[in-house]
Design a protein around this motif. Structure first.
Motif, PDB file in Angstrom:
ATOM      1  N   UNK A 113     -83.624  22.711  33.948  1.00 32.08           N
ATOM      2  CA  UNK A 113     -85.068  22.514  34.031  1.00 32.08           C
ATOM      3  C   UNK A 113     -85.733  23.863  34.244  1.00 32.08           C
ATOM      4  N   UNK A 114     -86.739  24.159  33.416  1.00 35.68           N
ATOM      5  CA  UNK A 114     -87.466  25.405  33.568  1.00 35.68           C
ATOM      6  C   UNK A 114     -86.885  26.577  32.797  1.00 35.68           C
ATOM      7  N   UNK A 115     -85.761  26.379  32.158  1.00 36.61           N
ATOM      8  CA  UNK A 115     -85.167  27.421  31.316  1.00 36.61           C
ATOM      9  C   UNK A 115     -84.245  26.754  30.305  1.00 36.61           C
ATOM     10  N   UNK A 116     -83.924  27.491  29.248  1.00 35.91           N
ATOM     11  CA  UNK A 116     -83.037  26.964  28.227  1.00 35.91           C
ATOM     12  C   UNK A 116     -81.622  27.482  28.428  1.00 35.91           C
ATOM     13  N   UNK A 117     -80.655  26.632  28.148  1.00 34.22           N
ATOM     14  CA  UNK A 117     -79.255  26.999  28.320  1.00 34.22           C
ATOM     15  C   UNK A 117     -78.688  27.774  27.131  1.00 34.22           C
ATOM     16  N   UNK A 118     -79.525  28.110  26.167  1.00 37.50           N
ATOM     17  CA  UNK A 118     -79.027  28.742  24.946  1.00 37.50           C
ATOM     18  C   UNK A 118     -78.233  30.020  25.207  1.00 37.50           C
ATOM     19  N   UNK A 119     -78.670  30.832  26.158  1.00 39.51           N
ATOM     20  CA  UNK A 119     -78.017  32.118  26.418  1.00 39.51           C
ATOM     21  C   UNK A 119     -77.171  32.084  27.684  1.00 39.51           C
ATOM     22  N   UNK A 120     -76.683  30.912  28.019  1.00 41.35           N
ATOM     23  CA  UNK A 120     -75.905  30.771  29.240  1.00 41.35           C
ATOM     24  C   UNK A 120     -74.535  30.176  28.952  1.00 41.35           C
ATOM     25  N   UNK A 121     -73.502  30.787  29.554  1.00 42.30           N
ATOM     26  CA  UNK A 121     -72.227  30.096  29.645  1.00 42.30           C
ATOM     27  C   UNK A 121     -72.345  29.100  30.798  1.00 42.30           C
ATOM     28  N   UNK A 149     -72.262  22.082  38.572  1.00 41.49           N
ATOM     29  CA  UNK A 149     -72.329  22.885  37.359  1.00 41.49           C
ATOM     30  C   UNK A 149     -72.976  24.228  37.686  1.00 41.49           C
ATOM     31  N   UNK A 150     -72.606  25.206  36.892  1.00 43.26           N
ATOM     32  CA  UNK A 150     -73.084  26.577  37.063  1.00 43.26           C
ATOM     33  C   UNK A 150     -73.468  27.136  35.705  1.00 43.26           C
ATOM     34  N   UNK A 151     -74.597  27.803  35.648  1.00 40.35           N
ATOM     35  CA  UNK A 151     -75.041  28.446  34.412  1.00 40.35           C
ATOM     36  C   UNK A 151     -75.150  29.941  34.650  1.00 40.35           C
ATOM     37  N   UNK A 152     -74.489  30.715  33.791  1.00 41.01           N
ATOM     38  CA  UNK A 152     -74.441  32.166  33.938  1.00 41.01           C
ATOM     39  C   UNK A 152     -74.979  32.807  32.663  1.00 41.01           C
ATOM     40  N   UNK A 153     -76.082  33.558  32.824  1.00 34.96           N
ATOM     41  CA  UNK A 153     -76.717  34.132  31.648  1.00 34.96           C
ATOM     42  C   UNK A 153     -75.863  35.228  31.037  1.00 34.96           C
ATOM     43  N   UNK A 154     -75.743  35.235  29.719  1.00 36.51           N
ATOM     44  CA  UNK A 154     -74.911  36.211  29.019  1.00 36.51           C
ATOM     45  C   UNK A 154     -75.701  37.401  28.502  1.00 36.51           C
ATOM     46  N   UNK A 166     -79.187  40.243  29.408  1.00 44.87           N
ATOM     47  CA  UNK A 166     -79.927  40.829  30.521  1.00 44.87           C
ATOM     48  C   UNK A 166     -81.344  40.273  30.570  1.00 44.87           C
ATOM     49  N   UNK A 167     -81.930  40.154  31.742  1.00 45.06           N
ATOM     50  CA  UNK A 167     -81.352  40.403  33.062  1.00 45.06           C
ATOM     51  C   UNK A 167     -80.410  39.264  33.484  1.00 45.06           C
ATOM     52  N   UNK A 168     -79.447  39.569  34.319  1.00 41.06           N
ATOM     53  CA  UNK A 168     -78.517  38.531  34.738  1.00 41.06           C
ATOM     54  C   UNK A 168     -79.200  37.449  35.558  1.00 41.06           C
ATOM     55  N   UNK A 169     -78.766  36.217  35.325  1.00 40.53           N
ATOM     56  CA  UNK A 169     -79.247  35.074  36.075  1.00 40.53           C
ATOM     57  C   UNK A 169     -78.067  34.128  36.285  1.00 40.53           C
ATOM     58  N   UNK A 170     -78.063  33.482  37.430  1.00 35.34           N
ATOM     59  CA  UNK A 170     -76.991  32.539  37.736  1.00 35.34           C
ATOM     60  C   UNK A 170     -77.560  31.392  38.558  1.00 35.34           C
ATOM     61  N   UNK A 171     -77.268  30.160  38.144  1.00 36.05           N
ATOM     62  CA  UNK A 171     -77.806  28.983  38.808  1.00 36.05           C
ATOM     63  C   UNK A 171     -76.682  27.997  39.122  1.00 36.05           C
ATOM     64  N   UNK A 172     -76.843  27.332  40.268  1.00 39.57           N
ATOM     65  CA  UNK A 172     -75.938  26.240  40.654  1.00 39.57           C
ATOM     66  C   UNK A 172     -76.745  24.954  40.790  1.00 39.57           C
TER      67      UNK A 172
END
Length: 119
Positions: A25-33, A96-101, A103-109
């Motif tokens: 929510x609030x961001x797209x998972x396209x650039x996230x592992x 679940x965890x989303x880690x941006x691939x 820049x800038x780095x972002x990580x969400x749980x």
């Protein structure tokens, strides 16, 4: 608000199935592992499965290979974890965890969802 929300947990008998969902929510998972982790009482959090940002690469813990499948639903901005042939030792809180691939780095749980396997 930028967040991940898990759903789909519950109580199931051994041999049963559940499908967990991780919605961004609030961001797209396209650039996230995206990875699924679990933590059982008294144990450390462990990785269960992960999927690359493109969806082309998927990896699983040995304990769930052949039983769990991770997948992306781009239209719903969601990652699923299909869990089949569940065992009592799969009982845990799943995160679940989303880690941006990029820049800038972002990580969400996410906040976690309880999975209980018991007869």
């Amino acid at each position: 608000q930028l967040q991940l929300v898990e759903s789909g947990g519950g109580l199931v008998q051994p041999g049963g199935s559940l499908r967990l969902s991780c919605a961004a929510s609030g961001f797209t998972l396209d650039n996230y592992g995206v990875g699924w982790f679990r933590q059982a009482p008294g144990k450390e959090r462990e990785g269960v499965a992960c999927i690359s940002s493109s969806g082309a690469s998927r990896n699983y813990a040995d304990s769930v290979k052949g039983r769990f499948t991770i997948s992306r639903d781009i239209t719903k901005n969601t990652v699923h974890l299909q869990m089949n042939s569940l065992k009592p030792e799969d009982t845990a809180v799943y995160y679940c965890n989303a880690d941006r691939t990029t820049l800038p780095p972002r990580n969400y749980w996410g906040q976690g969802t309880q999975v209980s396997v018991s007869s």
